[in-house]
Design an enzyme around this catalytic site. Structure first.
Site, PDB file in Angstrom:
ATOM      1  N   ARG A   1      60.059 -44.549 -13.828  1.00 56.66           N
ATOM      2  CA  ARG A   1      61.308 -44.831 -14.164  1.00 56.66           C
ATOM      3  C   ARG A   1      62.006 -45.824 -12.975  1.00 56.66           C
ATOM      4  O   ARG A   1      62.543 -46.838 -13.537  1.00 56.66           O
ATOM      5  CB  ARG A   1      62.312 -43.589 -14.301  1.00 56.66           C
TER       6      ARG A   1
ATOM      7  N   ARG B   1      69.155 -52.377 -21.094  1.00 55.76           N
ATOM      8  CA  ARG B   1      68.085 -52.129 -19.815  1.00 55.76           C
ATOM      9  C   ARG B   1      67.053 -53.138 -19.668  1.00 55.76           C
ATOM     10  O   ARG B   1      66.343 -53.130 -18.767  1.00 55.76           O
ATOM     11  CB  ARG B   1      67.562 -50.733 -20.031  1.00 55.76           C
TER      12      ARG B   1
ATOM     13  N   ARG C   1      65.369 -31.877 -16.318  1.00 55.32           N
ATOM     14  CA  ARG C   1      64.586 -32.385 -17.314  1.00 55.32           C
ATOM     15  C   ARG C   1      63.200 -32.669 -17.083  1.00 55.32           C
ATOM     16  O   ARG C   1      62.917 -32.752 -15.848  1.00 55.32           O
ATOM     17  CB  ARG C   1      65.446 -34.081 -17.429  1.00 55.32           C
TER      18      ARG C   1
ATOM     19  N   LYS D   1      75.175 -43.010 -13.039  1.00 60.65           N
ATOM     20  CA  LYS D   1      75.888 -43.774 -13.983  1.00 60.65           C
ATOM     21  C   LYS D   1      76.613 -42.423 -14.945  1.00 60.65           C
ATOM     22  O   LYS D   1      77.595 -42.551 -15.321  1.00 60.65           O
ATOM     23  CB  LYS D   1      74.864 -44.302 -14.887  1.00 60.65           C
TER      24      LYS D   1
ATOM     25  N   ARG E   1      68.680 -32.412  -9.758  1.00 60.33           N
ATOM     26  CA  ARG E   1      69.446 -32.414 -10.686  1.00 60.33           C
ATOM     27  C   ARG E   1      69.278 -31.476 -11.899  1.00 60.33           C
ATOM     28  O   ARG E   1      68.108 -31.298 -12.395  1.00 60.33           O
ATOM     29  CB  ARG E   1      69.340 -33.888 -11.195  1.00 60.33           C
TER      30      ARG E   1
END
Ligand code: ADP
Ligand code: ZN
Length: 213
Positions: free
Chosen positions: A168, A90, A157, A15, A124
């Site tokens: 998540r 969300r 992160r 996203k 990531r």
């Protein structure tokens, strides 16, 4: 061209990556609730302190807090002609609240298998200064540890660890996936399938732009 947009999809669907490419083409801001929370956490603001325990545990921040933050952000001048909401709404409660604030023209739904998500998120990295996202395997920065855009420091992160990634994904399936039906019923959804961890970003961006015409 549609400019009042939601980018929907599981964590790691891309996203943020696609929103950051599409937003400048449309001349609208990318509004990422996750980035807004991380910014506030880094600055240790009151909002950041409220969000921190949820974000670091992979849980959703309570609706009220998120909705107030987005309402404020959407009232800023740069959002008059459009925006990309990246990571919001969300939950159904957030979607209903959004209906009373804004008129969404299109929802880009990024469809990505779990196996790709886990592979992507574990490699990531993100810029501490400008929030640009890179991937050690598929989109490495030109210089190790350094942001291509602003020279800032890249970090992993805290919620991109396997246990929190699973949390998540669970939160996505239980609370966010029902939004697909909500927007489908309204005829504003465009599904963008992305089955490969290393699908070229430009190709996906082109498909998104075509869906907004
Ligand atoms: P990702 O989509 O990769 O999980 P984000 O950066 O969008 O990452 O979100 C990170 C975290 O911020 C979420 O796990 C959640 O704790 C919080 N968050 C972001 N957006 C929302 C939202 N709309 N509602 C509730 N919590 C949110
Ligand atoms: Zn940067």
């Amino acid at each position: 061209m549609k400019t009042k947009l939601i980018f929907l999809g599981p964590p790691g669907a891309g996203k943020g990556t696609y929103a950051s490419r599409v937003a400048p083409k449309l001349g609208v801001p990318q509004i990422s609730t996750g980035d807004l929370f991380r910014e506030n956490m880094a600055k240790d603001t009151e909002l950041g302190r409220k969000a921190k325990e949820y974000v670091n545990a992979g849980k959703l921040v309570p609706d009220e807090i998120v909705v107030d933050m987005v309402r404020d952000r959407l009232s800023e001048d740069d959002a008059t002609n459009g925006y990309i909401l990246d990571g919001f709404p969300r939950t159904l409660t957030q979607a209903e609240a959004l209906d009373s604030i804004a008129e969404i023209e299109a929802v880009i739904n990024l469809v990505v298998p779990d196996s790709v998500i886990i592979e992507r998120l574990s490699s990531r990295i993100q810029c501490k200064s400008c929030a640009a996202v890179f991937n050690l395997k598929t989109m490495p920065p030109q210089e190790e540890g350094k942001c291509d855009k602003c020279g800032g420091e890249l970090y992993q992160r805290e919620d991109d660890t396997p246990a929190v990634i699973q949390k998540r994904l669970d939160a996505y399936k239980a609370q966010t996936a029902p939004l697909i039906e909500y927007y489908k019923a309204r005829g504003v959804i465009a599904n963008i399938h992305n089955d490969k961890a290393d699908a070229p970003v430009d190709g996906i961006v082109a498909r998104i732009m075509a869906a907004l015409e």
